[in-house]
Scaffold this motif. Sequence first.
Motif, short mmCIF file in Angstrom:
data_model
loop_
_atom_site.label_atom_id
_atom_site.label_comp_id
_atom_site.label_asym_id
_atom_site.label_seq_id
_atom_site.Cartn_x
_atom_site.Cartn_y
_atom_site.Cartn_z
N GLN A 63 19.91 89.14 7.09
CA GLN A 63 19.53 87.69 7.49
C GLN A 63 19.00 86.86 6.01
N VAL A 64 19.57 85.68 6.00
CA VAL A 64 19.07 84.99 4.61
C VAL A 64 18.48 83.68 5.00
N TRP A 65 17.28 83.49 4.56
CA TRP A 65 16.64 82.18 4.74
C TRP A 65 17.13 81.18 3.94
N GLY A 66 17.38 80.12 4.41
CA GLY A 66 18.14 78.96 3.56
C GLY A 66 19.74 79.32 3.24
N GLY A 67 20.26 80.39 3.82
CA GLY A 67 21.64 80.64 3.68
C GLY A 67 22.70 79.41 3.80
N ALA A 68 22.37 78.43 4.95
CA ALA A 68 23.19 77.10 4.97
C ALA A 68 23.27 76.39 3.79
N GLU A 69 22.60 76.53 2.99
CA GLU A 69 22.86 75.67 1.58
C GLU A 69 23.36 76.60 0.48
N PHE A 70 23.77 77.80 0.47
CA PHE A 70 24.30 78.64 -0.29
C PHE A 70 25.82 78.80 -0.84
N ASP A 71 26.05 78.77 -1.71
CA ASP A 71 27.47 78.85 -2.36
C ASP A 71 28.16 80.11 -1.46
N ASP A 72 29.06 80.32 -0.67
CA ASP A 72 29.56 81.42 -0.03
C ASP A 72 31.16 81.19 -0.09
N MET A 84 18.93 79.17 8.57
CA MET A 84 19.11 80.53 8.48
C MET A 84 20.73 80.90 8.59
N ARG A 85 21.01 81.86 7.89
CA ARG A 85 22.55 82.45 7.99
C ARG A 85 22.19 83.97 7.99
N HIS A 86 23.48 84.65 8.26
CA HIS A 86 23.34 86.21 8.17
C HIS A 86 24.83 86.83 7.84
N ILE A 87 24.73 87.81 7.41
CA ILE A 87 26.10 88.58 7.12
C ILE A 87 25.91 89.97 8.14
N LYS A 88 27.01 90.08 8.80
CA LYS A 88 27.22 91.17 9.76
C LYS A 88 27.69 92.42 9.23
N PHE A 89 26.99 93.54 9.55
CA PHE A 89 27.56 94.68 8.79
C PHE A 89 27.76 95.77 9.78
N MET A 90 29.06 96.45 9.97
CA MET A 90 29.47 97.34 10.83
C MET A 90 29.17 98.80 10.01
N PRO A 91 28.57 99.89 10.93
CA PRO A 91 28.21 101.26 10.11
C PRO A 91 29.69 101.61 9.63
N GLY A 92 29.70 102.14 8.59
CA GLY A 92 30.90 102.92 8.09
C GLY A 92 31.95 102.09 7.53
N ALA A 93 31.81 100.61 7.61
CA ALA A 93 32.67 99.67 7.29
C ALA A 93 32.62 99.50 5.64
N LYS A 94 33.73 99.09 4.99
CA LYS A 94 33.39 98.71 3.60
C LYS A 94 32.86 97.29 3.66
N PHE A 95 32.26 96.89 2.60
CA PHE A 95 32.02 95.43 2.30
C PHE A 95 31.99 95.21 0.78
N ASN A 96 32.12 93.51 0.72
CA ASN A 96 32.26 93.05 -0.59
C ASN A 96 31.03 93.09 -1.28
N ARG A 97 30.55 94.10 -1.99
CA ARG A 97 29.08 94.26 -2.64
C ARG A 97 28.89 93.03 -3.56
N THR A 98 30.12 92.51 -4.44
CA THR A 98 30.05 91.63 -5.33
C THR A 98 29.63 90.21 -4.61
N ALA A 99 30.16 89.86 -3.71
CA ALA A 99 29.76 88.79 -2.69
C ALA A 99 28.42 88.82 -2.22
#
Length: 113
Positions: A63-72, A84-99
């Motif tokens: 969960q990211v405070w102020g995420g609605a204003e961030f470059d994404d 507020m915005r969030h990034i959802k992560f599933m166990p075992g799934a790969k994700f874009n670490r750089t992003a």
Amino acid sequence: MSVLAEFLESVQPEHQTLVQDLDALVRKTCPDFVPSLKWGNLTYHLKKNACSIINHKQYVNLQVWGGAEFDDPKGLLQGTGKSMRHIKFMPGAKFNRTAVIAIIKQAASAARA
């Protein structure tokens, strides 16, 4: 007992590795974050709250405070709230670490203001 260890006591076993990985990523990206438990979640803050790791039954959110204003440019941030915005992560799934790191850095900048 560390804040992470205390939080992990409430996390189901199949999510613990993911939570530990996200915690390490957040702390490496912003070593000056202060971690604490707020609202039962692992929360990182500076002058203001920046982000939290939130455990759900089938996934984990950053969960990211102020995420609605961030470059994404990768479109990771989800949610429709005012700020507020969030990034959802599933166990075992790969994700874009750089992003994800780019989002954490923006959260750190906002939390320093």
